[in-house]
Design a protein around this motif. Structure first.
Motif, PDB file in Angstrom:
ATOM      1  N   ASP A   1       0.815  -1.214   0.000  1.00  0.00           N
ATOM      2  CA  ASP A   1       0.000   0.000   0.000  1.00  0.00           C
ATOM      3  C   ASP A   1       0.852   1.269   0.000  1.00  0.00           C
TER       4      ASP A   1
ATOM      5  N   VAL B   1       2.584  -7.608  -6.626  1.00  0.00           N
ATOM      6  CA  VAL B   1       2.291  -6.452  -7.468  1.00  0.00           C
ATOM      7  C   VAL B   1       0.786  -6.439  -7.711  1.00  0.00           C
ATOM      8  N   GLY B   2       0.132  -5.371  -7.272  1.00  0.00           N
ATOM      9  CA  GLY B   2      -1.320  -5.304  -7.429  1.00  0.00           C
ATOM     10  C   GLY B   2      -2.022  -6.428  -6.708  1.00  0.00           C
TER      11      GLY B   2
ATOM     12  N   TRP C   1      -4.542  -7.476  -5.004  1.00  0.00           N
ATOM     13  CA  TRP C   1      -5.899  -7.079  -4.627  1.00  0.00           C
ATOM     14  C   TRP C   1      -6.466  -7.948  -3.512  1.00  0.00           C
TER      15      TRP C   1
END
Length: 338
Positions: free
Chosen positions: A17, A108-109, A111
């Motif tokens: 984050d 990476v990313g 979610w």
């Protein structure tokens, strides 16, 4: 105090984050002796900072050194094996020629990190499936029987809420039991409606809850990652809590006492709305027979049996406390003779 695994996941989320590159490293298989079990995790940041452990030190040093020299360069997950040869096993501190296989995932990313932590906070058991070839991740409900697997390109890791331990009674033995259980990563609660015991509580990391034990057992909604241990020696407190705990999915429900007192307790429980099958789940006398006499030794004995139950290990009758002499618990003599 957070679970070690949740500490690792939370560190990954915070670093990602804040824009820091990081990787999640998971032990997926071991051969021979290995310092850490399958499923153990480590988070490593782009500056070499780590949270968690996968080997106890040496492999961590190798991972940190690589990140500091090369940065985090992976773009998709990779399977890495350490200790294939005896020389490598010695180099990385793996005893007896052990070998350890790791999954290293660049985050990476990611979610899925927030939803996973939210589900764990709500005490859900979650299966995380990772496609090693593509890095795609999905989250699904898990069952208690599921375990970490690697099938083809799909790695499945199982994540659960912290193991919980409810101790009934805030006496001296409970204090030692709570201290050790906290060190073992349990989420420990202690319940005692007696003011004189609550006032003498000396374990800063664990709060004593002022409530009737049976009410708290109901309110906690015990699950298969929960345990209840009754230590007050007072049937009015212990038996009511045990009655509710035995109706729950808790993996361990036990009470201190001699064989005779344990037999009497089982007969009392059958007079209430507790089935024979539920009463049969009750462990008592609790603990393993290790010649324990002092409260710290008795606490170790109890937690050893609790650990065996948690890990699904069947114990021979000869290891039960009922083979021993007199022990002292909370200032009371508790015969555990045959």
């Amino acid at each position: 105090m957070e679970s070690i695994d949740i500490d690792v996941l939370r560190a990954c989320q915070q670093w990602a984050d804040s824009g820091r590159a990081c990787e999640l490293v998971t032990v997926i298989r071991t051969w021979g002796s290995s310092p850490r079990p399958e499923g153990a995790m480590l988070a490593i940041r782009d500056d070499g900072r780590v949270v968690g452990s996968v080997s106890g030190g040496c492999i961590e040093d190798e991972l940190i050194d690589r990140v500091r020299r090369e940065g985090i360069t992976r773009t998709r997950p990779e399977i890495v094996t350490y200790g294939v040869t005896g020389d490598e096993a010695h180099r990385f501190g793996l005893p007896c020629g052990g070998t350890i296989q790791l999954a290293v995932e660049p985050l990476v990313g990611a979610w899925w990190m927030g939803p996973l932590l939210a589900r764990l906070a709500n005490r859900y058991l979650v299966a995380r499936r990772v496609n090693i070839a593509t890095g795609a991740v999905s989250l699904e409900p898990a069952t208690a029987s599921m375990a970490l697997t690697l099938a083809g390109d799909v790695l499945t890791t199982v994540h659960g809420p912290r193991w919980r331990l409810l101790i009934i009674g805030a006496g001296q033995l409970s204090q030692f039991l709570a201290r050790i259980a906290v060190a073992m990563d349990y989420d420990v609660s202690v319940c005692d409606p007696r003011e004189e015991y609550r006032d003498g509580w000396q374990v800063d990391a664990v709060e004593v809850i002022h409530a009737m034990p049976d009410d708290l057992v109901i309110d906690m909604e015990l699950d298969h990652r929960s345990a209840v241990i009754a230590l007050t020696h007072d049937p009015k407190l212990d038996d009511l809590a045990l009655m509710e705990a035995l109706k729950s999915p808790a993996f361990y429900v036990g009470a201190i006492g001699s064989r005779l007192n344990s037999a009497r307790r089982r007969e009392r429980l059958k007079e209430f709305d507790v089935s024979d099958a539920q009463v049969a789940k009750l462990r008592g006398p609790i603990g393993l027979f290790i010649g324990s006499k002092t409260p710290p030794e008795i606490a170790i004995s109890i937690l050893a049996e609790l650990t065996a139950a948690k890990n699904g290990v069947a114990l021979p009758d000869a290891m039960r406390t009922a083979g021993g002499k007199q022990v002292i618990a909370d200032g009371m003599s508790c015969s555990v003779s045959r």
